[in-house]
Motif scaffolding. Structure first.
Motif, PDB file in Angstrom:
ATOM      1  N   PRO A 164       0.799  -1.229   0.000  1.00  0.00           N
ATOM      2  CA  PRO A 164       0.000   0.000   0.000  1.00  0.00           C
ATOM      3  C   PRO A 164       0.835   1.285   0.000  1.00  0.00           C
ATOM      4  CG  PRO A 164       0.123  -0.861   2.221  1.00  0.00           C
ATOM      5  CD  PRO A 164       0.837  -1.853   1.330  1.00  0.00           C
ATOM      6  N   PHE A 165       0.160   2.338  -0.414  1.00  0.00           N
ATOM      7  CA  PHE A 165       0.732   3.673  -0.391  1.00  0.00           C
ATOM      8  C   PHE A 165      -0.224   4.611   0.324  1.00  0.00           C
ATOM      9  CE2 PHE A 165       3.070   1.645  -3.682  1.00  0.00           C
ATOM     10  CZ  PHE A 165       4.316   2.257  -3.697  1.00  0.00           C
ATOM     11  N   ALA A 166       0.333   5.572   1.027  1.00  0.00           N
ATOM     12  CA  ALA A 166      -0.459   6.599   1.700  1.00  0.00           C
ATOM     13  C   ALA A 166      -0.917   7.624   0.655  1.00  0.00           C
ATOM     14  CB  ALA A 166       0.388   7.280   2.778  1.00  0.00           C
ATOM     15  N   PRO A 167      -1.889   8.457   1.000  1.00  0.00           N
ATOM     16  CA  PRO A 167      -2.382   9.446   0.027  1.00  0.00           C
ATOM     17  C   PRO A 167      -1.291  10.345  -0.553  1.00  0.00           C
ATOM     18  CG  PRO A 167      -3.874   9.330   1.887  1.00  0.00           C
ATOM     19  CD  PRO A 167      -2.670   8.479   2.235  1.00  0.00           C
ATOM     20  N   GLU A 168      -0.263  10.632   0.225  1.00  0.00           N
ATOM     21  CA  GLU A 168       0.808  11.506  -0.285  1.00  0.00           C
ATOM     22  C   GLU A 168       1.814  10.758  -1.154  1.00  0.00           C
ATOM     23  OE1 GLU A 168       1.909  10.115   3.845  1.00  0.00           O
ATOM     24  OE2 GLU A 168       0.122  11.026   2.979  1.00  0.00           O
ATOM     25  N   GLY A 169       1.602   9.442  -1.358  1.00  0.00           N
ATOM     26  CA  GLY A 169       2.437   8.677  -2.274  1.00  0.00           C
ATOM     27  C   GLY A 169       3.571   7.903  -1.643  1.00  0.00           C
TER      28      GLY A 169
END
Length: 185
Positions: A164-169
């Protein structure tokens, strides 16, 4: 605040219109799973055809979710009698709630039976990505990101619960899933 978009796609062993017991069982379990997931904390919405007809996928009115689309590797039928696929497109508040809804309870039980109903295609069967608040993802968004995931490694543009990646990438983790060097959500 960004929301998580989740697209799933699977090729069924038999058409949706097949009256066989396994097809009926898939429908019955699917309807129960949708009801349960719709009550899960963190669930926002999912794409539904305006007509709500079983099997009416191609050509249905999906509203803001856009025209229905499938990955290039889908080679089965496209009519009410021949369509042999299951696809979902949903919005979630975050990775954790979506992961919990997918991998626990009734949906987990259905996942354990997926090879009774779905072909093993060698392609990913889901993809996640972040959308801005107020944005409704389209079927074509899901297809292009799933194809990207198949052709490339997981990235902020198209990722899985296991990468997974967080919203900020930035890479992240969900409930202990993901690279150990990344921050925990």
């Amino acid at each position: 605040m960004p929301h998580l978009a989740l697209y799933t796609f699977g090729v069924l062993k038999s058409p949706l219109a097949d009256p066989a017991p396994l097809t009926r069982e898939f429908y019955d379990i699917g309807e129960a799973v949708y009801r349960k997931i719709g009550q899960h904390p963190g669930y926002i919405a999912h794409a539904e055809a305006a007509e709500g007809d079983r099997g009416m996928i191609f050509g249905a009115d999906w509203g803001a979710w856009g025209e229905f689309a499938v990955p290039t590797w889908y080679g089965k039928g496209r009519t009410v009698d021949t369509t042999a696929l299951a696809a979902t497109l949903s919005l979630w508040t975050d990775l954790g709630p979506a992961f919990d809804a997918i991998y626990t309870g009734l949906h987990r039980a259905a996942l354990n039976r997926r090879y009774d109903w779905f072909e093993r295609t060698g392609h990913p069967n889901y993809v996640c990505w972040w959308v801005s608040d107020g944005v409704i993802p389209t079927w074509q968004d899901g297809v292009s990101r799933l194809e990207h995931l198949h052709d490339q490694a997981p990235a902020p543009h198209a990722f899985t619960f296991h990468h997974p990646f967080a919203p900020e990438g930035t890479p992240t983790r969900i409930n202990g899933i993901g690279p150990k060097s990344d921050r925990v959500r």
